[in-house]
Design a protein around this motif. Structure first.
Motif: not given
Length: 510
Positions: A205-208, A237-239, A241-245, A378-379
């Motif tokens: 429902r949200d990937e950000m 995705a989205g600024t 959430a970067w690093g969220g992995t 982000r890569e």
């Protein structure tokens, strides 16, 4: 030692059997559409011999996530129809993100299969059943809860499709009408998939900025329904959430250790692609595409959309709010091709206009059919998901006119060339496993995904020293290099980068 007589003998190559085991020098024979792995020292004869010296022989790649349901049927042309098989993809998994061709455009899986048989395919197709398609067929496009009777009908249609051989249930909970459903509705449908021992496959429902909560919802659906869980194109995705992995991947690892059957797929790019209309809040779509177009003509509704993007809407993945219109470029606009490749922010600046007005006028001019590229990732996040042992490779290919995302023509060669050979992110046998056995196991493709005696002869031969993607955002359908031979059910369909006239592909039942 006599090895027999074959239709095709692939001699002198290194076998990557799909299990992740080390490469072994093996000759592979194909007869009557089946594989034989020849023992060392065996001699064999064949109607045709392919010299695979310094090449790798692998199971045909299985694209775990496509939107190619109707690519062979909609007149897009050879480049679109064959972009996957030219990379060595012998099976495409379609019907993703809650959107399948049946029950809707086609009555059922059998009608869908007949259409592809009549058109002719170079490779195979497997389809999930889309929750959004089910909801659209039964409830329509209204922003409301399904009644008990409507939910029962959706469950019945899903049960029929899964019985007929569909591979599982997919959802796209950022897209209407699927986004109008609550968790309980999706759980009830996932329980039907569980009874068939088939997975629940979800575009969260949200990937950000709310990816953690969206992942928790997916886990609840899996636990409460009993279905295996597969997270589509996992990303943060989205600024915001970067690093969220760094959070989501360890969380998935813990869930797996606790016994939850959960996997994901990933594409090797930092940009995604979807419909421009998906950048607008859910309420704008209430009633369906024509209602959206009517709202886009209304200045007050446009103002409401602008405010929703600026301020957010509870429960909505706000792509533009998480990045900006400068990260959204036009990929497909059939009536205004000169806009393709340009960002919404650029077009707005040139016109001295508000971005929402540019979007509205663009959608109105194209009857709502505009695709975009969203540069939102982000890569380091992409590489972490690629490296996860429970991830597999899916292109998320969206074959559309214009300048589609290069992932449709480049994903598998890019993983083999850039990420495996050049960056050494993982070993070549592991890369092949992510493209073959992992996807076959997830989607119930019995006998495929591993090269062993008696397996269906879906395979690819490639040069590990030269294999590389060539597709770019400016030239997105360029085929890769280094793919030497592709075989589908024992028939050669690609030879040295050229698609043959053979069409052995079909819609497979799972």
């Amino acid at each position: 030692m006599t090895g027999g007589h074959f239709d095709l003998l692939i001699r002198g190559g290194d076998l990557a059997d799909g299990t992740g085991a080390p490469l072994l020098p093996k000759d592979v024979g194909i007869a009557a559409g089946l594989v034989t792995i020849l023992p060392a020292g065996a001699t064999a004869t064949a109607r045709r011999v392919h010299d695979a010296t310094r090449q790798v022989v692998a199971p045909g790649f299985i694209d775990a996530h496509t939107h190619s349901d109707q690519t062979n049927l909609n007149g897009l042309g050879e480049a679109q129809a064959h972009a996957a098989v030219l990379q060595g993809v012998t099976v495409e998994i379609c019907g993703n993100c809650g959107d399948s061709a049946f029950p809707g455009h086609y009555r059922d899986l059998a009608a869908f299969a007949r259409a592809h048989a009549a058109s002719g395919r170079a490779n195979h197709l497997v389809s999930l059943v889309g929750h959004g398609t089910l909801r659209g067929s039964v409830v329509g496009h209204a922003n409301r809860a399904a009644t008990a009777q409507e939910l029962a009908q959706m469950c019945r249609l899903l049960d029929e499709a899964l019985t007929a051989g569909a591979a599982g249930l997919s959802s796209g909970l950022i897209y209407t009408p699927g986004s109008y459903a609550d968790t309980a509705e999706v759980t009830a449908l996932a329980a039907v998939a569980a009874r068939h021992r088939k997975p629940y496959v979800t575009h969260l429902r949200d990937e950000m900025s709310h990816v953690d909560a969206a992942l928790d919802e997916a886990v609840r659906i899996a636990r409460d329904s009993g279905a295996a869980l597969h997270v589509s194109h996992h990303k943060t995705a989205g600024t915001y959430a970067w690093g969220g992995t760094l959070r989501t991947l360890p969380h998935l690892e813990r869930l797996r250790a606790q016994g939850l059957d959960v996997t994901c797929d990933v594409y090797p790019y930092t940009a995604g692609s979807t419909a421009l209309a998906a950048m607008l809040p859910p309420w704008a779509h209430d009633g369906g595409p024509q209602s959206l177009l009517a709202r886009l003509r209304d200045p007050a509704a446009r103002a409401g959309m602008r405010a929703a993007i600026a301020e957010g809407v509870p429960g909505w993945e706000n792509t533009v709010g998480n990045g900006g219109w400068d990260r959204i470029s036009v990929a497909g606009a059939g009536r205004q091709p000169w806009l393709q490749g340009r960002t919404i922010a650029q077009i707005a600046a040139e016109r001295d206009a508000e971005a929402i007005d540019v979007v509205a006028e663009l959608l109105l001019a194209e009857d709502g059919d505009v695709t975009i590229i969203s540069h939102s990732m982000r890569e380091d996040d992409v590489q972490r998901v690629l490296s996860a042992p429970f991830s597999m490779i899916g292109s998320d290919g969206v074959p559309k006119p214009g300048l589609p995302h290069p992932r449709w023509a480049g994903t598998f060669a890019r993983v083999l060339g850039h990420y495996t050979r050049d960056l050494a992110l993982f070993s070549l046998p592991e890369a092949v496993r992510k493209m073959t056995q992992a996807s076959a196991a997830r989607f119930g493709l019995t006998g495929r995904g591993v090269l062993r005696d008696g397996a269906p002869a879906d395979l690819v031969v490639f040069d590990p020293a030269t294999v590389a993607d060539r597709a770019t955002f400016a030239d997105p359908l360029l085929s890769p290099v280094g793919i030497r031979l592709v075989v589908v059910d024992g028939t050669v369909v690609v030879e040295e980068g050229t698609v043959t006239a053979a069409r052995p592909g079909r819609v497979l039942a799972c």
